[in-house]
Scaffold this motif. Structure first.
Motif, PDB file in Angstrom:
ATOM      1  N   PRO A  36      -9.693  -1.444   2.191  1.00 50.07           N
ATOM      2  CA  PRO A  36     -10.561  -1.988   3.256  1.00 50.07           C
ATOM      3  C   PRO A  36      -9.774  -2.419   4.493  1.00 50.07           C
ATOM      4  CG  PRO A  36     -11.108  -2.944   1.122  1.00 50.07           C
ATOM      5  CD  PRO A  36      -9.830  -2.206   0.941  1.00 50.07           C
ATOM      6  N   GLU A  37      -8.600  -3.012   4.300  1.00 57.61           N
ATOM      7  CA  GLU A  37      -7.813  -3.453   5.447  1.00 57.61           C
ATOM      8  C   GLU A  37      -7.350  -2.259   6.269  1.00 57.61           C
ATOM      9  OE1 GLU A  37      -4.281  -6.685   6.368  1.00 57.61           O
ATOM     10  OE2 GLU A  37      -4.136  -5.474   4.552  1.00 57.61           O
ATOM     11  N   PHE A  38      -6.928  -1.188   5.604  1.00 53.15           N
ATOM     12  CA  PHE A  38      -6.498   0.022   6.308  1.00 53.15           C
ATOM     13  C   PHE A  38      -7.648   0.599   7.129  1.00 53.15           C
ATOM     14  CE2 PHE A  38      -6.479   4.662   6.349  1.00 53.15           C
ATOM     15  CZ  PHE A  38      -5.274   4.928   6.992  1.00 53.15           C
ATOM     16  N   ARG A  39      -8.822   0.696   6.524  1.00 52.73           N
ATOM     17  CA  ARG A  39      -9.971   1.267   7.224  1.00 52.73           C
ATOM     18  C   ARG A  39     -10.341   0.434   8.453  1.00 52.73           C
ATOM     19  NH1 ARG A  39     -12.413   1.800   1.988  1.00 52.73           N
ATOM     20  NH2 ARG A  39     -13.931   0.207   2.600  1.00 52.73           N
TER      21      ARG A  39
ATOM     22  N   LEU B  46       0.836  -1.201   0.000  1.00 52.50           N
ATOM     23  CA  LEU B  46       0.000   0.000   0.000  1.00 52.50           C
ATOM     24  C   LEU B  46       0.871   1.251   0.000  1.00 52.50           C
ATOM     25  CD1 LEU B  46      -2.906   1.059   0.108  1.00 52.50           C
ATOM     26  CD2 LEU B  46      -2.792   0.897   2.606  1.00 52.50           C
ATOM     27  N   HIS B  47       1.936   1.248   0.794  1.00 55.84           N
ATOM     28  CA  HIS B  47       2.878   2.378   0.794  1.00 55.84           C
ATOM     29  C   HIS B  47       3.463   2.588  -0.607  1.00 55.84           C
ATOM     30  CE1 HIS B  47       2.542   2.873   5.007  1.00 55.84           C
ATOM     31  NE2 HIS B  47       3.330   1.884   5.372  1.00 55.84           N
ATOM     32  N   PHE B  48       3.803   1.474  -1.252  1.00 57.27           N
ATOM     33  CA  PHE B  48       4.393   1.573  -2.587  1.00 57.27           C
ATOM     34  C   PHE B  48       3.405   2.185  -3.580  1.00 57.27           C
ATOM     35  CE2 PHE B  48       5.190  -0.113  -6.835  1.00 57.27           C
ATOM     36  CZ  PHE B  48       6.522   0.219  -7.014  1.00 57.27           C
ATOM     37  N   ALA B  49       2.146   1.765  -3.499  1.00 56.17           N
ATOM     38  CA  ALA B  49       1.128   2.304  -4.411  1.00 56.17           C
ATOM     39  C   ALA B  49       0.945   3.805  -4.200  1.00 56.17           C
ATOM     40  CB  ALA B  49      -0.193   1.573  -4.196  1.00 56.17           C
ATOM     41  N   VAL B  50       0.950   4.237  -2.939  1.00 58.06           N
ATOM     42  CA  VAL B  50       0.802   5.666  -2.634  1.00 58.06           C
ATOM     43  C   VAL B  50       2.002   6.449  -3.155  1.00 58.06           C
ATOM     44  CG1 VAL B  50       0.720   7.361  -0.766  1.00 58.06           C
ATOM     45  CG2 VAL B  50      -0.683   5.294  -0.640  1.00 58.06           C
ATOM     46  N   TRP B  51       3.198   5.899  -2.932  1.00 57.85           N
ATOM     47  CA  TRP B  51       4.413   6.578  -3.373  1.00 57.85           C
ATOM     48  C   TRP B  51       4.496   6.647  -4.902  1.00 57.85           C
ATOM     49  CZ3 TRP B  51       8.547   4.397  -6.169  1.00 57.85           C
ATOM     50  CH2 TRP B  51       9.645   5.241  -6.334  1.00 57.85           C
ATOM     51  N   ARG B  52       4.142   5.563  -5.568  1.00 53.37           N
ATOM     52  CA  ARG B  52       4.268   5.516  -7.025  1.00 53.37           C
ATOM     53  C   ARG B  52       3.293   6.458  -7.704  1.00 53.37           C
ATOM     54  NH1 ARG B  52       3.277  -0.223  -9.588  1.00 53.37           N
ATOM     55  NH2 ARG B  52       1.246   0.218  -8.644  1.00 53.37           N
ATOM     56  N   GLU B  53       2.068   6.515  -7.213  1.00 51.51           N
ATOM     57  CA  GLU B  53       1.035   7.313  -7.868  1.00 51.51           C
ATOM     58  C   GLU B  53       0.805   8.655  -7.181  1.00 51.51           C
ATOM     59  OE1 GLU B  53      -2.504   5.130  -8.654  1.00 51.51           O
ATOM     60  OE2 GLU B  53      -1.426   3.260  -9.093  1.00 51.51           O
ATOM     61  N   LYS B  54       1.532   8.879  -6.059  1.00 50.36           N
ATOM     62  CA  LYS B  54       1.425  10.160  -5.333  1.00 50.36           C
ATOM     63  C   LYS B  54      -0.019  10.481  -4.974  1.00 50.36           C
ATOM     64  CE  LYS B  54       5.854  10.926  -6.069  1.00 50.36           C
ATOM     65  NZ  LYS B  54       6.151   9.704  -6.827  1.00 50.36           N
ATOM     66  N   ARG B  55      -0.727   9.457  -4.480  1.00 53.57           N
ATOM     67  CA  ARG B  55      -2.143   9.643  -4.131  1.00 53.57           C
ATOM     68  C   ARG B  55      -2.403   9.021  -2.766  1.00 53.57           C
ATOM     69  NH1 ARG B  55      -6.011   7.623  -8.799  1.00 53.57           N
ATOM     70  NH2 ARG B  55      -7.516   8.608  -7.412  1.00 53.57           N
ATOM     71  N   LEU B  56      -2.672   9.880  -1.760  1.00 53.71           N
ATOM     72  CA  LEU B  56      -2.988   9.382  -0.420  1.00 53.71           C
ATOM     73  C   LEU B  56      -4.333   8.667  -0.370  1.00 53.71           C
ATOM     74  CD1 LEU B  56      -1.821  12.426   1.746  1.00 53.71           C
ATOM     75  CD2 LEU B  56      -0.685  10.216   1.509  1.00 53.71           C
ATOM     76  N   ARG B  57      -5.134   8.872  -1.394  1.00 49.25           N
ATOM     77  CA  ARG B  57      -6.465   8.256  -1.423  1.00 49.25           C
ATOM     78  C   ARG B  57      -6.382   6.727  -1.353  1.00 49.25           C
ATOM     79  NH1 ARG B  57     -10.070   6.444  -5.335  1.00 49.25           N
ATOM     80  NH2 ARG B  57     -12.276   6.736  -4.765  1.00 49.25           N
TER      81      ARG B  57
END
Length: 482
Positions: free
Chosen positions: A272-275, A255-266
């Motif tokens: 669902p796991e985070f929530r 999840l961290h990688f996806a946020v970093w790669r796409e620059k989207r905190l959304r």
């Protein structure tokens, strides 16, 4: 299965691991604690053994299969834990026995954080640093690091990656090539460690304490350079920094990688796991703080500080401490300890059964209730927008069943050694969840436990770190058939 290829790989990995004893030598020389020779001897023995395994098999070449990956992973963690104990035995202080040294080494590498040591503040700085370093290396898994290196030596890595990454959904890759995946994980891991170190240092920790605690915080480990753990610093700022990085490091690194790669905190908010994880922590913190304040356990802001910190520390299976939560009133000690069974998110360095598995079990339970109400209806289990296949659902229930069976078997072994029930079940739960602190006589340390109990807990740490089936599969006849 080619044992020669496996021995060659394990030999290479052991030689690489031996080099991790160089930094403690430097620390020993900086602080002049006269313990450098223990690490030099440990390095020499580890490197020589690795060379003895590698050299006769250096020409063995063969593509790794899934079965090879399982065996290499288990052998590697076992060998690492054993050889990692050498400096702890060889050093005059603490001069541990074989059993205690192996326990401490495995506890570090599996990021459990259970310790047999007391008087940590008085130990040589190199030993204190080495314990923290073991947790940092074990946090993401030295096997994953090796996956990024071994392809340059002509060895494939996907089989190792599948058996090492925690969680029920192991085949997803962050990047098309496994080497790039392993590197991406370690870049994120190293960046979090550096950020955590700087935050601790700026908050008032010495550079030595800041490095050591950043290692164990990001690794979700719980080892500290002081007996009083984070409570030694008595700083609300340091505690808040620790809470932040414990939560961040308990999230999926994918999840961290996806946020970093796409620059989207959304990506965090829609996961669902985070929530579920954040809601779960928030509920626990609210109940704990309210109980502490209403019971009069704390009459000032310490109730807020200690309640927040201990909930996050135990629920994420980190195991740091600022207060003795086992002495808290009512159901709080039991509730917090049970929270560690849920653990951190899949794809993180944390322990427990993983949040995603608990979420899937809850959703499957709700589906069965709906089936009772509407027998002819067809209900599917979804996590977010993803429909969960029957294979994944069966794997989750299989894991849960195996977990409970192992828990009961190990509990009976510990009870047979003469331990009381509270100590026995909490020690097994703590080791299997890679938590560290327990209840009863293991609330502070495990040094007084019988040798058989310690070896049993070492096995529990291994089962927890490698998620049970990676080890259990080796005990099936089908695994060894051609």
């Amino acid at each position: 299965m080619s044992l020669l290829v496996i021995l060659r790989i394990v030999g290479l990995l052991l030689m690489l691991f031996s080099l991790t004893m160089v930094p403690p030598v430097a620390i020993s020389l900086i602080f002049d604690d006269a313990t450098w020779d223990a690490f030099v001897i440990g390095l020499g023995i580890s490197f020589a053994t690795g060379m003895a395994l590698y050299w006769p098999t250096r020409h063995a070449r063969r593509e790794l299969r899934t079965r090879d990956g399982f065996l290499i992973t288990v052998m590697f963690w076992s060998v690492l834990g054993l050889f990692g104990s050498l400096p702890l035995m060889l050093a005059e202080d603490p001069s541990l026995s074989l059993t205690d040294a192996v326990f401490e080494s495995f506890s570090g590498l599996t990021t459990t954080g259970a310790t047999v040591l007391t008087g940590i503040d008085l130990l040589p700085e190199s030993i204190r640093f080495y314990r923290q370093q073991l947790q940092w290396l074990g946090g993401m898994g030295i096997v994953v690091l090796a996956v990024a290196i071994l392809p340059t030596l002509g060895i494939g890595g996907m089989q190792l990656y599948r058996t090492e990454i925690p969680g029920p959904l192991k085949d997803s890759k962050l990047t098309p090539r496994i080497t790039e995946t392993a590197k991406a994980l370690w870049y994120i891991y190293a960046a979090l460690t550096l950020a955590c170190f700087l935050a601790y240092w700026l908050a008032g920790m010495s550079w030595f304490d800041a490095i050591g605690h950043s290692f164990s915080t990001v690794a979700i480990g719980g080892f500290s350079t002081h007996d009083a753990s984070i409570g030694y610093f008595d700083s609300a700022t340091i505690e808040l920094i620790c809470v932040f990085f414990m939560v961040i490091s308990s999230l999926s690194f994918g999840l961290h990688f996806a946020v970093w790669r796409e620059k989207r905190l959304r990506h965090y908010l829609v996961d669902p796991e985070f929530r579920f994880f954040i809601i779960f922590l928030t509920l626990l913190v609210t109940i704990t703080i309210a109980t502490l304040m209403l019971s009069g356990t704390y009459t000032d802001t310490l109730g807020l500080r200690h309640g927040l910190f201990e909930v996050v520390s135990v629920a994420t299976t980190t195991g740091f401490g600022v207060a003795d939560f086992t002495a808290w009133p009512g159901v709080l000690p039991f509730m917090l300890f049970i929270a560690a069974f849920v653990g951190a998110c899949s794809g993180s360095a944390g322990g427990g059964m993983k949040v995603i598995r608990i979420l899937l079990i809850l959703k499957q339970g709700l589906r069965e209730i709906h089936r009772l109400i509407h027998p002819n209806a067809v209900f599917s289990v979804k996590v977010g927008k993803m429909r969960i296949s029957s294979g994944v659902a069966e794997a989750v229930w299989g894991f849960f069943s195996a977990y409970l069976l192992l828990f009961v078997l190990m509990l009976m072994v510990l009870l047979a050694t003469g331990l009381d029930q509270v100590t026995a079940w909490s020690a097994v739960g703590s080791a299997l969840n890679n938590l560290g602190p327990g209840l009863g006589s293991v609330a502070t340390h495990y040094g007084d436990m019988p040798a058989l109990a310690k070896w049993t807990l070492v096995m529990a740490m291994m089962f927890g770190r490698l998620e049970i089936f990676t080890i259990l599969v080796l005990f099936t006849p089908a695994f060894w058939r051609r």
